[in-house]
Design an enzyme around this catalytic site. Structure first.
Site, PDB file in Angstrom:
ATOM      1  N   GLY A   9      39.296  31.082  33.191  1.00  0.00           N
ATOM      2  CA  GLY A   9      38.991  29.969  32.298  1.00  0.00           C
ATOM      3  C   GLY A   9      40.271  29.346  31.773  1.00  0.00           C
ATOM      4  N   ALA A  11      43.108  26.946  31.828  1.00  0.00           N
ATOM      5  CA  ALA A  11      43.314  25.635  32.468  1.00  0.00           C
ATOM      6  C   ALA A  11      44.662  25.553  33.186  1.00  0.00           C
ATOM      7  CB  ALA A  11      43.203  24.528  31.417  1.00  0.00           C
ATOM      8  N   GLU A  38      34.889  41.634  32.052  1.00  0.00           N
ATOM      9  CA  GLU A  38      35.682  42.632  31.356  1.00  0.00           C
ATOM     10  C   GLU A  38      36.731  43.211  32.311  1.00  0.00           C
ATOM     11  OE1 GLU A  38      34.903  46.376  28.362  1.00  0.00           O
ATOM     12  OE2 GLU A  38      33.176  45.350  29.237  1.00  0.00           O
ATOM     13  N   ASP A  67      45.138  38.579  38.878  1.00  0.00           N
ATOM     14  CA  ASP A  67      45.490  39.223  37.620  1.00  0.00           C
ATOM     15  C   ASP A  67      46.988  39.333  37.665  1.00  0.00           C
ATOM     16  OD1 ASP A  67      44.527  40.241  35.111  1.00  0.00           O
ATOM     17  OD2 ASP A  67      45.417  42.136  35.719  1.00  0.00           O
ATOM     18  N   SER A  68      47.603  38.821  36.650  1.00  0.00           N
ATOM     19  CA  SER A  68      49.052  38.800  36.675  1.00  0.00           C
ATOM     20  C   SER A  68      49.577  39.138  35.300  1.00  0.00           C
ATOM     21  CB  SER A  68      49.549  37.419  37.115  1.00  0.00           C
ATOM     22  OG  SER A  68      48.946  36.415  36.329  1.00  0.00           O
ATOM     23  N   PHE A 151      53.843  28.255  30.869  1.00  0.00           N
ATOM     24  CA  PHE A 151      52.973  28.783  29.817  1.00  0.00           C
ATOM     25  C   PHE A 151      53.226  30.272  29.711  1.00  0.00           C
ATOM     26  CE2 PHE A 151      50.714  28.734  33.843  1.00  0.00           C
ATOM     27  CZ  PHE A 151      50.108  29.977  33.915  1.00  0.00           C
ATOM     28  N   LYS A 174      59.147  26.896  40.958  1.00  0.00           N
ATOM     29  CA  LYS A 174      58.339  28.007  40.434  1.00  0.00           C
ATOM     30  C   LYS A 174      57.303  28.439  41.466  1.00  0.00           C
ATOM     31  CE  LYS A 174      55.434  29.577  36.656  1.00  0.00           C
ATOM     32  NZ  LYS A 174      54.511  29.242  35.585  1.00  0.00           N
TER      33      LYS A 174
END
Length: 200
Positions: A9, A11, A38, A67-68, A151, A174
């Site tokens: 979720g 952005a 979860e 997943d980072s 971010f 990047k």
């Protein structure tokens, strides 16, 4: 497979995925609002797998999860899988990280070594994981933020080979050097093959 649901979720993350997927002719969409998965895994790979499976089953679409997070050697690998939950905001997460490094007496660049890891998992609409890859970008944690882009921990994560923080790098750099970019480089040939098979 023309729509790929990004199991997030966030952005910023969905935008980054969209850019990385653009040349494959895939439309990246965020996961449905209100869907919470979860993250109970103890590794990035386990959490990516959990998210991809759950989002694929919930949407009936192909789903790509990552997943980072950041692992800092002087902090025993923290924040690790808890990177996003280390504090409530990006600013607070960075402040906590810098404070904990100061408390640990990590004052030299070598004592502040760290790495960003991205684990990617692709699940079929049935919720079965068919591809998994991992990308790693080594770096060091600066004593103060630098740069306006990115971010999360990007302003304090310095990549020696680029001589920039993630927040100072242009998107293209990047995408090439970052953990997610490296994971995508490993994923793309396999994803392209899966797409070709799916379209036959």
């Amino acid at each position: 497979m023309t729509t790929l649901v990004i199991a997030s979720g966030n952005a910023g993350k969905v935008r980054e995925f969209g850019r990385l997927l653009a040349d494959l002719g895939l439309e990246a969409q965020p996961q449905p609002e209100g869907l919470e998965v979860e993250e109970t895994g103890s590794t990035f790979a386990e959490n990516a797998r959990l998210k991809a499976e759950a989002v694929a089953r919930a949407t009936g679409c192909w789903a790509l999860a990552d997943d980072s997070g950041l692992s800092v050697d002087a902090l025993g690998g923290a924040p690790g899988v808890h990177s996003a939950r280390y504090a409530d905001t990006d600013t607070a997460r960075i402040q906590r990280l810098l404070q904990e490094l100061a408390d640990a007496g990590a004052t030299t660049p070598s004592a502040r070594s760290a790495q960003f890891t991205a684990a990617l998992a692709l699940a079929s609409p049935e919720g079965e994981v068919v591809l998994e890859v991992e990308g790693i970008c080594p770096g060091t944690i600066l004593e103060a933020p630098r740069g306006e882009g990115g971010f999360g921990y990007d302003p304090v994560f310095f990549v020696p080979e680029a001589k920039f923080t993630f927040a100072e790098m242009p998107h293209s750099q990047k995408a090439e050097l970052g953990h997610r970019g490296r994971a995508f480089a490993a994923l793309k040939p396999q994803l392209r093959a899966a797409l070709a098979q799916d379209r036959q």
